[in-house]
Design a protein around this motif. Sequence first.
Motif, PDB file in Angstrom:
ATOM      1  N   SER A 122      -7.164   6.864   5.371  1.00  0.00           N
ATOM      2  CA  SER A 122      -6.008   6.285   5.880  1.00  0.00           C
ATOM      3  C   SER A 122      -6.581   5.005   5.134  1.00  0.00           C
ATOM      4  O   SER A 122      -6.111   3.646   5.383  1.00  0.00           O
ATOM      5  N   LYS A 172      -5.688   2.215   2.593  1.00  0.00           N
ATOM      6  CA  LYS A 172      -5.112   0.985   2.604  1.00  0.00           C
ATOM      7  C   LYS A 172      -5.605  -0.381   2.718  1.00  0.00           C
ATOM      8  O   LYS A 172      -5.192  -0.892   1.844  1.00  0.00           O
ATOM      9  N   TYR A 194      -2.181   5.672   1.393  1.00  0.00           N
ATOM     10  CA  TYR A 194      -2.532   6.017   2.400  1.00  0.00           C
ATOM     11  C   TYR A 194      -1.614   6.728   2.947  1.00  0.00           C
ATOM     12  O   TYR A 194      -1.965   7.536   3.619  1.00  0.00           O
ATOM     13  N   GLY A 210       0.629  -1.080   0.364  1.00  0.00           N
ATOM     14  CA  GLY A 210      -0.322  -0.004  -0.124  1.00  0.00           C
ATOM     15  C   GLY A 210       0.810   1.362   0.118  1.00  0.00           C
ATOM     16  O   GLY A 210       1.410   1.070   0.762  1.00  0.00           O
TER      17      GLY A 210
END
Length: 886
Positions: free
Chosen positions: A374, A378, A349, A346
């Motif tokens: 976030s 993610k 994010y 990821g």
Amino acid sequence: MTANEIRDSFKKFFESKQHAIVPSAPMVIKDDPTLMFTNAGMNQWKDIILGTRDPEPRRRADTQKCLRVSGKHNDLEEVGHDTYHHTMFEMLGNWSFGDYFKEGAIDMAWEYLVDVLKLNPEDLYVTVFEGSPEENIPRDDEAASYWAKHVPVDHIINGNKHDNFWEMGDTGPCGPCSEIHVDSRTPEQRTASGISGRELVNKDDPQVIEIWNLVFMQFNRKADGSLEKLSMNVIDTGMGFERLVRMLQGKHSNYDTDVFQPIIKAEQQLTGLKYVTFEEEQDAPITKEQDDINVAMRVCADHLRAVSFSIADGQLPSNAKAGYVIRRILRRAVRYAYTFLGQKEGFLYKLVPTLVVEMGDAFPELKAQQQLISKVMKEEEDAFLRTLDKGIGMLSDAIDELKSQGGKELNGEKAFRLFDTYGFPLDLTELICRENGLMVNEEQFNVEMQKQKERARNAAAVENSDWTELAQGEQQFVGYDYTEYECHILRYRKVTQKKNEFYELVLDYTPFYGEMGGQVGDAGVICNEAETIEIIDSKRENNQTVHIVKQLPKDPTAQFMACVDTDKRDASAANHTATHLLDYALKQVLGDHVEQKGSFVSPDTLRFDFSHFQKVTDEELRQVERMVNDMIRQNIPLDEHREVPFDEAKKLGAIALFGEKYGDKVRVVRFGPSCEFCGGIHASSTGRIGFFKIVAESSVAAGIRRIEAKTGKECEELLYKTEDLLRVVKSFFNNAKDLQGVIRKYIEEHDTMKKEIETFQAQAVERIARQLVEKAREVNGVKVVRSVLPMEPAAAKDLAFKIRAAVEGSLLCVLGTTYQEKPQLSIMMSDDMVSEHGLNAGQMVREAAKLIQGGGGGQPHYAQAGGKNADGLSAAVDKVIELAKL
Ligand code: ATP
Ligand code: MG
């Protein structure tokens, strides 16, 4: 000037021109079936333009969050590859609803750009509509004459219908427009090309671009295609904020301004790669690899904004509709980061904090929901990266297979399957194929895609006919005070969906609440002495209730009584009020981070989605229930304030929702300490809810929980069901007084007995194994164990292994066991039977199992088969021995 200063200067300028400065509407549109996302500043004024909402104040201005990734405006494929189209961007706009028209709009735009912001007039070009002989519309000489006050004639360019005639949709308001273009080429570029800016307008030159579009709405297009004059002229303008910032900061790419640079810096830091700006690129041309990195960084910076703003507005990535659009944008970014920025985990994010620092002041919804954004991002990234890996695996297999057959082209259906199941964009599949010297059959892919699109379109196709107007006027909603009211039909139209026909009615006065804000619409009837027409549903459209009926009244101009089905309405109202109390109690028990993320209220249930980052415990749920039920028993009366100015409502402490669109005047609904912005129908006092009970708590997405609950009569039913269940259970235990004790005793007894049986069984298996080995025949040096006996499958397996362990030399053991009348055949052999005699238990069992009408398989030395015909078991066992040919 910084971007934030430029945004403020726009607002200040139009404020000085008596415009009301209004907030941006949410980017995600929740109650318009024709539009998923706001794609222009005017979307939120549709009702005013259509004449169904009060136009006061007649001058307004704002900056509007827009998203252009679907439908009529779809810029997605451009984004990142060019430097001036974004998915999400801000559109600065000013409006006049029946106030100033073309001259005022043109003068103000010019004053702002040239006098206030000091853009060089020589770089500016404007376009006007050239006219359309077949529609009998002349050239927009009027606009041209106002422009001539400011610019030389050779900076005024005629434009065609495509660029210079704006339409809201297939029908509705429309009119000519005038665009302002800026020639932002460097002096070197100008000399090198030798072409004037005029010739590059609307030619897709990345340095001669449109920044502002002034729309002059003066016509209404009817369903037959003809035009009529609009009753109120409307000015609607839209200027790309990021493009304006770029012009003022003397840059040649939107991404080189302070709108994007902080994010791009963060990307460089996280990846250790470099982004090359336009200026740097002029000094030294860049390689293909660097260009890929540049594009990928632009894509990620852009998509980060689109996805973050959409989550903040309450639209999470999902499988359908608007949610799927957001998911696709996010996946597009993940794949660019994966392929070109080397990000296997990821990534997006991690950029959220930078975005929040840069834009959180202008858009507080970002700041307030940073944690949720976030978290959701993610989780989505991780999930896609997992399938990305799987998809790449599947693709490599397909490529290997193709190569081994000497093929050159990957089947388009396969590419589509990758797209459909693993979310693989076609260009990713093509890229990987190209690296392997292969192509993808795009035609086949497109055929599959088309098929899918048609499936989707057929399911959703709705056809509306024109409204038939019976009387003039706006609708008055009287449903907060009445459930029955005298009315006339103002207009109606026929709607066809999936071959079903029905009609939509707009009444002059209506007590019917149209579905909105999660509360379902009212049902009921309109009636008079001559007839009764059932209203099956009501929905909200352009600020009005639209009533849905299966047939029109014989005399649609007659007077009717509109009567709401009050049983359903009261039950919905109670559930809606309970939802407010639930929201309040959740904030008390779990904390202030609880934000409503969705709600559904119908007569028989209520559902409430909210941000919270772990499971709500049983203890917390109880606390919430007790708090809500306490408030119900206090019988708190509804304290309702209508038509409160927005700011005053905020001062009252009312809770507004992120992503919700509010008018200038709002309604505030208060029940004691619970105070919310709400247009819904509520109980007259909390006591009417009766009782509140949560029936389920679950997760709907990362960081979002869902509570389902029942109230009043539904709780009664729930209680009876539970009581009945308990009664039945008690009767199983002879109505024992101490039910728990009795059940616990049964369970303990059961556990002990189970253990004892297991021990007996193990002993029995041991004994049988010994007996069978003793009894075994020996054929050509192989011990043959044969038996048919009743036994449970697990024990049979155990028996086979025990026999194998007990026999030292070569072994063929064939067991036919029955359990609950089902036959099972097991073969167990020593390893040398496989390696030296060439036998295979799996094959043998399949062959022999035909005699018990079954099938099975296993390893070469041990295999099993189940079947249906227990009578054939003995023959099947013999068959195995025969197959061994000892
Ligand atoms: P273009 O031809 O450049 O795509 P447009 O004709 O689609 O622009 P309008 O629909 O008139 O643009 O929108 C008004 C203004 O919004 C434009 O003048 C431009 O400044 C800005 N704009 C439009 N699309 C985008 C986008 N995808 N990203 C950033 N700004 C945009
Ligand atoms: Mg466009």
